[in-house]
Design a protein around this motif. Structure first.
Motif, mmCIF file in Angstrom:
data_model
loop_
_atom_site.group_PDB
_atom_site.id
_atom_site.type_symbol
_atom_site.label_atom_id
_atom_site.label_comp_id
_atom_site.label_asym_id
_atom_site.label_seq_id
_atom_site.Cartn_x
_atom_site.Cartn_y
_atom_site.Cartn_z
ATOM 1 N N SER A 1 -43.436 -38.892 53.146
ATOM 2 C CA SER A 1 -43.241 -40.037 54.039
ATOM 3 C C SER A 1 -42.721 -41.237 53.247
ATOM 4 O O SER A 1 -41.822 -41.947 53.718
ATOM 5 N N ALA A 2 -43.290 -41.444 52.047
ATOM 6 C CA ALA A 2 -42.839 -42.564 51.213
ATOM 7 C C ALA A 2 -41.386 -42.365 50.791
ATOM 8 O O ALA A 2 -40.583 -43.321 50.817
ATOM 9 N N HIS A 3 -41.038 -41.109 50.397
ATOM 10 C CA HIS A 3 -39.641 -40.839 50.025
ATOM 11 C C HIS A 3 -38.702 -41.078 51.214
ATOM 12 O O HIS A 3 -37.620 -41.653 51.048
ATOM 13 N N ALA A 4 -39.114 -40.637 52.389
ATOM 14 C CA ALA A 4 -38.282 -40.835 53.581
ATOM 15 C C ALA A 4 -38.140 -42.323 53.884
ATOM 16 O O ALA A 4 -37.037 -42.793 54.226
ATOM 17 N N GLN A 5 -39.242 -43.046 53.749
ATOM 18 C CA GLN A 5 -39.182 -44.484 54.023
ATOM 19 C C GLN A 5 -38.307 -45.190 52.984
ATOM 20 O O GLN A 5 -37.523 -46.079 53.331
ATOM 21 N N ILE A 6 -38.470 -44.776 51.730
ATOM 22 C CA ILE A 6 -37.632 -45.372 50.675
ATOM 23 C C ILE A 6 -36.163 -45.074 50.936
ATOM 24 O O ILE A 6 -35.299 -45.960 50.800
ATOM 25 N N GLU B 1 -34.995 -47.216 53.795
ATOM 26 C CA GLU B 1 -34.807 -48.605 53.363
ATOM 27 C C GLU B 1 -33.577 -48.729 52.465
ATOM 28 O O GLU B 1 -32.857 -49.735 52.518
ATOM 29 N N ARG B 2 -33.348 -47.700 51.652
ATOM 30 C CA ARG B 2 -32.149 -47.698 50.788
ATOM 31 C C ARG B 2 -30.883 -47.684 51.643
ATOM 32 O O ARG B 2 -29.933 -48.426 51.387
ATOM 33 N N GLN B 3 -30.879 -46.801 52.645
ATOM 34 C CA GLN B 3 -29.723 -46.732 53.540
ATOM 35 C C GLN B 3 -29.554 -48.053 54.285
ATOM 36 O O GLN B 3 -28.426 -48.543 54.449
ATOM 37 N N SER B 4 -30.681 -48.632 54.738
ATOM 38 C CA SER B 4 -30.620 -49.900 55.449
ATOM 39 C C SER B 4 -30.078 -50.994 54.524
ATOM 40 O O SER B 4 -29.233 -51.804 54.935
ATOM 41 N N ALA B 5 -30.583 -51.003 53.276
ATOM 42 C CA ALA B 5 -30.096 -51.992 52.309
ATOM 43 C C ALA B 5 -28.628 -51.767 52.006
ATOM 44 O O ALA B 5 -27.847 -52.721 51.878
#
Length: 183
Positions: A123-128, A131-135
């Motif tokens: 879940s943390a990897h997916a969220q990261i 967020e990376r894609q969003s950034a």
């Protein structure tokens, strides 16, 4: 007969021996003794015999009861000892089962914790990644806006056509990515 004895004693005339009683005393004492012996024999002795028989029967009965109580106590002690041994064996089995259950619970908890850790990590990897894609998208948009403003300042005109401006920004970023990949 009594008179004859008395007369015989009187005729004797010799000094009587103080240790030997007179004949009439011996006869009357013997008669009294025989009467008392007969009464004792017929009355007192049977009663004593009956009392002693009852007493011996009671004593034998009490001894039999005591023997029976002793046997019961020994049987109860053996039963108690066997129950105690069985209870100890059962307690050991329960203790061993509890240890096994404890080991299973610990293993299940470890497995659950490992699974939860893996789930949290994923879940943390997916969220990261999200967020990376969003950034990345946000930065791309901001870089594009800055690039258009700078290009407009260099060229001296405003690039107001969004489609055209977007194509220029995309091409510029693709060239930067290609140069980054070569280096």
């Amino acid at each position: 007969m009594l008179n004859a004895l008395v007369a015989y004693a009187a005729e004797e005339g010799a000094a009587p021996n103080p240790l030997i009683p007179a004949w009439y005393d011996i006869i009357w004492s013997s008669v009294c003794f025989i009467v008392i012996l007969f009464i004792f024999w017929k009355v007192a002795l049977p009663r004593m015999k009956t009392m002693l028989d009852e007493r011996s029967t009671a004593i034998e009965g009490n001894i039999a009861k005591a023997d029976e109580a002793q046997r019961k106590a020994e049987a109860a002690l053996e039963e108690y000892t066997s129950q105690l041994a069985e209870a100890r064996k059962e307690a050991g089995e329960i203790r061993d089962a509890a240890r096994e259950d404890g080991k299973k619970i610990v293993a299940e908890a470890k497995d659950a914790a490992t699974a939860e850790a893996a789930r949290l990590t994923a879940s943390a990897h997916a969220q990261i990644e999200a967020e990376r894609q969003s950034a990345f998208v946000s930065l791309r948009s901001e870089v594009g806006t800055l690039a258009l403003d700078l290009a407009g300042g260099v060229i001296g005109e405003t690039l107001s056509d969004d489609k055209k401006a977007q194509a220029v920004v995309d091409r510029f970023l693709a060239e930067l990515e290609a140069e980054g990949a070569k280096a």
